[in-house]
Design an enzyme around this catalytic site. Structure first.
Site, PDB file in Angstrom:
ATOM      1  N   GLU A  25      36.915  48.195  34.026  1.00 19.13           N
ATOM      2  CA  GLU A  25      38.322  48.234  33.714  1.00 19.13           C
ATOM      3  C   GLU A  25      39.163  47.426  34.607  1.00 19.13           C
ATOM      4  O   GLU A  25      40.052  46.705  34.225  1.00 19.13           O
ATOM      5  CB  GLU A  25      38.730  49.835  33.925  1.00 19.13           C
ATOM      6  CG  GLU A  25      38.204  50.834  33.214  1.00 19.13           C
ATOM      7  CD  GLU A  25      37.962  50.634  31.643  1.00 19.13           C
ATOM      8  OE1 GLU A  25      38.880  49.688  31.143  1.00 19.13           O
ATOM      9  OE2 GLU A  25      37.094  51.059  31.050  1.00 19.13           O
ATOM     10  N   HIS A  28      38.979  44.175  32.670  1.00 16.05           N
ATOM     11  CA  HIS A  28      40.007  43.936  31.516  1.00 16.05           C
ATOM     12  C   HIS A  28      41.607  43.793  32.193  1.00 16.05           C
ATOM     13  O   HIS A  28      42.265  42.935  31.725  1.00 16.05           O
ATOM     14  CB  HIS A  28      39.989  45.438  30.793  1.00 16.05           C
ATOM     15  CG  HIS A  28      38.875  45.597  30.029  1.00 16.05           C
ATOM     16  ND1 HIS A  28      38.399  44.504  29.067  1.00 16.05           N
ATOM     17  CD2 HIS A  28      38.099  46.474  30.013  1.00 16.05           C
ATOM     18  CE1 HIS A  28      37.252  45.139  28.628  1.00 16.05           C
ATOM     19  NE2 HIS A  28      37.003  46.373  28.916  1.00 16.05           N
TER      20      HIS A  28
END
Length: 378
Positions: A25, A28
């Protein structure tokens, strides 16, 4: 440490999945932030928030109750699956558009989405390259002797097919082999198949069609796996370790990772064709079990297992299923070809179907994991 195995399970699973999800994550998040896209939430886990805080940029960082993944929710997303909020996208002001994920350029959106799996791939390469750099490349001490057939098992398809002691294996299915480990890797994934094995005998090459016998192997933890064997013994088994430079270690890490991906693709294909049972699919329960077992073997075994799972996460996320990173990239590819986004209704239906598919698969593999546990008598 002499700890009970169940405690390794309790420690191993969050120690494995937590960092891998966070790294994914963060890929991202960091690329999105680089492109000026605002992240409204960064969550490790799904569902109800257990703990969290809001930073000065307005991003809510949180730990959630269900520790089976995570997400970054960017501005303009309807939900954590990054389904675009059609009304919010259409009615966004100029200022809101400047920080909205769905108003970013197509190539920026694609890079933000791809950054998650890319960080998992980079982590895998870093771990494998570190092993090769510190320990060296394993090379056969006696490669030619390793490839000679020194004997046969009691049940030997190779002997039945006509291979003899003293034959030197040179190729399997037309692919040249360099040592006995290559021979094992070329056979163990294909129980039930008949493979063309080329040997050298008296200076001439001869080919034999050898049926691969499926054998169930049980490790020290009771895990059963089905592998292919042809019942031969190698003339030698020794390996030496050659020191490697960092560039060479990285190249070896890439080759090793590609070999693992090839094994994954082969295994999934065999499940679809019925060559392997769907019971070989694993989910979170099985990952928790394996992570604890590898942790009990020591830090090196656990780190190597983490590299394998990191590569698996990247592979799964890149599958073209809506709601996964690969599904987003597929939509962006369609947008690039059509020169306009897929309609909001079609996008929403596809993503909801993708979420349903992922949830059904999760339920299936979890049940599959549970019924394989000893507590259920297997």
């Amino acid at each position: 440490m002499n700890l009970p195995l169940w405690l390794y399970y309790v420690i191993g699973f969050p120690l494995l999945l937590g960092p891998l999800v966070t790294i994914h994550e963060l890929g991202h998040y960091l690329v999105g932030r680089w492109f000026g896209v605002h992240a409204e939430a960064f969550s490790v886990g799904f569902g109800k928030e257990v703990w969290g805080f809001t930073d000065k940029r307005g991003t809510r960082w949180k730990l959630s109750a269900l520790p089976l993944g995570g997400y970054v929710q960017f501005k303009g997303d309807m939900n954590p699956a990054s389904i675009p909020d059609a009304d919010a996208v259409a009615q966004a002001s100029a200022e809101e558009r400047s920080e909205s994920f769905h108003h970013a350029a197509l190539w920026k959106r694609a890079l933000i989405v791809f950054a998650g799996p890319a960080t998992n791939i980079l982590l895998t390469l870093a771990i494998f390259a570190s092993f090769f750099a510190f320990y060296g490349k394993p090379v056969p001490a006696e490669a030619d002797t390793q490839l000679e057939v020194a004997g046969f098992a009691e049940i030997s398809p190779a002997r039945a097919a006509g291979i003899e002691v003293g034959d030197r294996i040179v190729a399997i299915e037309g692919e040249r082999v360099d040592d006995f480990r290559d021979v094992q890797d070329s056979i163990m994934l294909y129980p039930g198949r008949t493979l063309a094995i080329t040997v050298e005998r008296n200076g001439a090459e001869r080919r034999f069609d050898v049926p691969v016998r499926g054998v169930e192997m049980t490790d020290r933890f009771g895990n059963v796996s089905k592998i292919g064997m042809i019942g031969i013994a190698s003339g030698a088994a020794g390996f030496a370790f050659e020191p490697q430079s960092l560039p060479s270690a990285l190249g070896l890490a890439v080759d090793h990772s590609l070999g693992i991906v090839d094994m994954m693709v082969t295994g999934i294909g065999q499940i679809f064709t019925g060559e392997r049972s769907v019971q070989e699919l694993g989910g979170p329960v099985k990952i928790a079990k394996f992570s604890g077992e590898q942790l009990s073997l020591g830090a090196l075994a656990f780190v190597q297992f983490a590299a394998l799972i990191s590569l698996n996460l990247a592979f799964i996320n890149l599958l073209p299923i809506p709601a996964l990173d690969g599904g987003h990239l597929a939509f962006y590819a369609a947008e690039a070809v059509r020169r306009k986004p897929v309609g909001p209704r079609g996008t929403e239906v596809a993503y909801r179907a993708g979420v349903a598919l992922v949830l059904m698969l999760m339920v299936f593999v979890t049940i599959n994991d549970l019924v394989s546990l000893p507590v259920f008598g297997k």
